[in-house]
Motif scaffolding. Structure first.
Motif, PDB file in Angstrom:
ATOM      1  N   GLU A  14       1.949   1.932   5.634  1.00 62.60           N
ATOM      2  CA  GLU A  14       1.592   2.903   4.597  1.00 62.60           C
ATOM      3  C   GLU A  14       1.370   2.202   3.257  1.00 62.60           C
ATOM      4  OE1 GLU A  14       3.751   7.010   6.089  1.00 62.60           O
ATOM      5  OE2 GLU A  14       5.008   5.403   5.290  1.00 62.60           O
ATOM      6  N   ARG A  17       9.459   9.308  -2.039  1.00 57.93           N
ATOM      7  CA  ARG A  17       8.400   8.643  -1.266  1.00 57.93           C
ATOM      8  C   ARG A  17       7.050   8.818  -1.975  1.00 57.93           C
ATOM      9  NH1 ARG A  17       4.687  10.131   2.076  1.00 57.93           N
ATOM     10  NH2 ARG A  17       3.991   8.844   3.813  1.00 57.93           N
ATOM     11  N   LEU A  73       0.376  -0.889   2.883  1.00 57.13           N
ATOM     12  CA  LEU A  73      -0.904  -1.594   2.997  1.00 57.13           C
ATOM     13  C   LEU A  73      -2.086  -0.627   2.885  1.00 57.13           C
ATOM     14  CD1 LEU A  73      -0.137  -4.219   5.812  1.00 57.13           C
ATOM     15  CD2 LEU A  73      -0.148  -4.566   3.342  1.00 57.13           C
ATOM     16  N   GLU A  74      -1.903   0.606   3.379  1.00 59.01           N
ATOM     17  CA  GLU A  74      -2.968   1.610   3.228  1.00 59.01           C
ATOM     18  C   GLU A  74      -3.218   1.924   1.749  1.00 59.01           C
ATOM     19  OE1 GLU A  74      -5.185   3.163   5.145  1.00 59.01           O
ATOM     20  OE2 GLU A  74      -4.526   1.981   6.859  1.00 59.01           O
ATOM     21  N   VAL A  75      -2.127   2.102   0.985  1.00 56.33           N
ATOM     22  CA  VAL A  75      -2.286   2.384  -0.448  1.00 56.33           C
ATOM     23  C   VAL A  75      -3.036   1.230  -1.120  1.00 56.33           C
ATOM     24  CG1 VAL A  75      -1.080   2.735  -2.640  1.00 56.33           C
ATOM     25  CG2 VAL A  75      -0.249   3.874  -0.571  1.00 56.33           C
ATOM     26  N   ILE A  76      -2.650   0.014  -0.780  1.00 58.34           N
ATOM     27  CA  ILE A  76      -3.303  -1.156  -1.375  1.00 58.34           C
ATOM     28  C   ILE A  76      -4.782  -1.192  -0.993  1.00 58.34           C
ATOM     29  CG2 ILE A  76      -3.409  -3.683  -1.292  1.00 58.34           C
ATOM     30  CD1 ILE A  76      -0.306  -3.650  -1.104  1.00 58.34           C
ATOM     31  N   GLN A  77      -5.083  -0.960   0.281  1.00 62.37           N
ATOM     32  CA  GLN A  77      -6.487  -0.999   0.713  1.00 62.37           C
ATOM     33  C   GLN A  77      -7.295   0.099   0.022  1.00 62.37           C
ATOM     34  OE1 GLN A  77      -7.082  -1.757   4.819  1.00 62.37           O
ATOM     35  NE2 GLN A  77      -9.258  -1.280   4.798  1.00 62.37           N
ATOM     36  N   GLN A  78      -6.683   1.271  -0.163  1.00 61.51           N
ATOM     37  CA  GLN A  78      -7.382   2.378  -0.835  1.00 61.51           C
ATOM     38  C   GLN A  78      -7.728   1.996  -2.280  1.00 61.51           C
ATOM     39  OE1 GLN A  78      -5.692   6.245  -0.098  1.00 61.51           O
ATOM     40  NE2 GLN A  78      -6.446   7.064  -2.025  1.00 61.51           N
ATOM     41  N   ILE A 116       4.594   5.924  -3.871  1.00 57.09           N
ATOM     42  CA  ILE A 116       3.147   5.791  -3.621  1.00 57.09           C
ATOM     43  C   ILE A 116       2.390   5.761  -4.949  1.00 57.09           C
ATOM     44  CG2 ILE A 116       1.107   7.060  -2.762  1.00 57.09           C
ATOM     45  CD1 ILE A 116       2.830   7.942  -0.377  1.00 57.09           C
TER      46      ILE A 116
END
Lengths: 147, 147, 147, 147, 147, 147
Positions: free
Chosen positions: E103, E67, E105-110, E71
């Motif tokens: 999760e 996992r 989408l969070e990585v992408i937004q970050q 990421i």
């Protein structure tokens, strides 16, 4: 500062533009003129610049053979990424100046070290497309010769 | 294909090299010659090329004012990354052609959107170094004038 | 550390989101809302962030005019590469805030120096597509006006 | 379009800036404030933006734990290249939020696949420098405790 | 220098290639074999290398869970840019090893922070395409189960 | 899928690690071992990987001569940017396998086309440093021989 070169002297010799066109035809006999015409349709100045600087000024320099230059260019375009169109153009150019397909695939595989696998895999797809286009063109020519 | 420009015609006008040196002095009066000399010490051909292509061929074009050109260059160098030396050179060049410090900082801050914060923060450091160098030079000049 | 800005004060004025939408409409009247809606369909949070940070926080800043900002953005997107969609959006935005086609082509041609020819040639194609789309839209409008 | 969020509502809660400072202290207790102060010395606006957008808006989001966020950031900075200063900051941040040294080295080694060996080797050097700085700090603290 | 590992010892255990295929199936059960076959059609050696180095040597290492590895890979591919094909492959891989859509989408937004908005927006489109493909496949399966 | 290679067969031949060390010594007789030892001090696994994959798996392949491989690597590292340490290593490697200084400078100058002038100018500085180091080493050796 560098000495000012004599433009008058240059104009007695081959012009940058003529030299660029000559190199372009040597490396990219099939697609070079088409690419330049496509650029010229939007920006004649950038088209002139494309002939004169990369081909007239750089590729025409005597210090490195064209086979080595195409190896350098293919390595650069694989590494740069997002330049698949230019890579396909130069894979064909590499074949034109004496690289064989396996050598081009070796350069691409070596780029896994420096540019990573995604860049190398995208380049492999681009090379494969060129190889297939060349085979299709040869098949078409053979078909026309038979007719 | 594009029409072949007349090199003979060009040689009656200002040469690429003379035009390039003129532009270089206009944008980088303090450091331009020094940079070109440093390049020439290793490769006179690349130094000549640096004067003729970027400065003689591109910056000398009439279609965009130098202030706008320096904005474009600063944005490009921030985005490229790993080009802090060139960025510092062009931050100074930007000031020379009419940008003020706040406008340069605005361009850098805007690059957070397109190139991300690390590139913008590195550029900020480079810009700050230029600002401090200029102040140190001014202080040194003032000291010498007093003497 | 920086002084903590008063959010209460901000909320008495225009909100970041309202300001972002206002800037987005000023620069991208035709496509801005559509782009944001497309993002919002996958990630409403990223869509909100796109309105508030680039447009509400950065483009709305007073220190640089929008024409200069679009020059910087176009230069950055050409250099970045692989951002043709965003480049097309901002070429149109550049035209909206007062750049003409030749100025945009000048920025692209200048990027040959900093980002290399492949990036500039890809950008030229993107710009050409925008110019053709605008002409097609104008022709369609003219056709409808005639009807 | 996205719904306009209520700034008034936000101002009743924790401000972006306060939230950003809180996240910055959680991830970068030793160096965060110093970095922001360094940025503020050149550009107070970019410093404020650095606190509010990356830390106040993004890291503070609930959908991903800080350990996972630091893995993503380290991977991004290794890949980006030319961001060794930021990488060192976030290697330390990774240790602060629960990654151990071996996990950070695993992320760096994995980047050989996607970003190539040069990027990974540069990142290894940066990580090593952080590990050594931490050990030097611990030795200095132990020395002071003994005194 | 590092100790020479015993190849004989390795050959008594699972080979690199077998281990690579095992990892590939664990992370990419649907598409892994197809991707490798596609590469092998052009370059069997690069296909073997792709199985053995990234999957056999790196992903199989015990120091980081899959996992976390996905990421890191997604963050790297968003940052790299021009790797949408590989990103789509690894978004699916991320879902396979336990990441949920939010999760990812969070990585992408970050990544807006480190790689800029254009890279993040392109990644969002790629992620959305994967999500839609998965839904289409599920709908197709449901249709076939009903028949 | 690709055929599983026989690891048992490989172990009867030269191991990947031994082959990697042999290639490393052929290309980088002076600095190779030192670089690997430096990596091993932080991550023995990455050091082993560096010997086995780039040198044992890729450079050892028969399809391309080492001179061509170094041209490709130098072109890639100039283009990548931010990899001056690796570039210096490989400029020296290029000289070791038969490239002369002028050929290396030609590759760097050609990269102005594909990677832009800042990347080429940074590479020129790196090459110059290698040339000077080699001269200093030769002078030191001559001094010791005289003693």
């Amino acid at each position: 500062m560098t000495d000012e070169p004599s433009d008058a002297q240059e104009s007695r010799q081959e012009s940058r533009h003529a030299r660029g066109l000559r190199m372009l035809k040597a490396i990219h006999p099939q697609v070079g003129e088409r690419v330049v015409d496509g650029v010229a349709a939007v920006s004649p100045d950038l088209a002139r610049c494309l002939v004169e600087f990369p081909f007239g000024d750089v590729y025409a320099r005597p210090g490195l053979d064209l086979r080595s230059r195409q190896i350098a260019t293919i390595a650069a375009l694989v590494t740069l990424g997002g330049a698949e169109r230019q890579l396909k153009w130069h894979v064909r150019g590499g074949l034109n100046v004496g690289l064989n397909r396996d050598e081009i695939l070796e350069v691409i595989q070596q780029m896994t070290i420096y540019a990573g696998f995604p860049r190398a895999l995208n380049a492999l797809t681009a090379a494969q497309e060129v190889f297939e286009e060349i085979e299709a063109e040869a098949a078409e020519e053979a078909r026309q010769d038979d007719a």
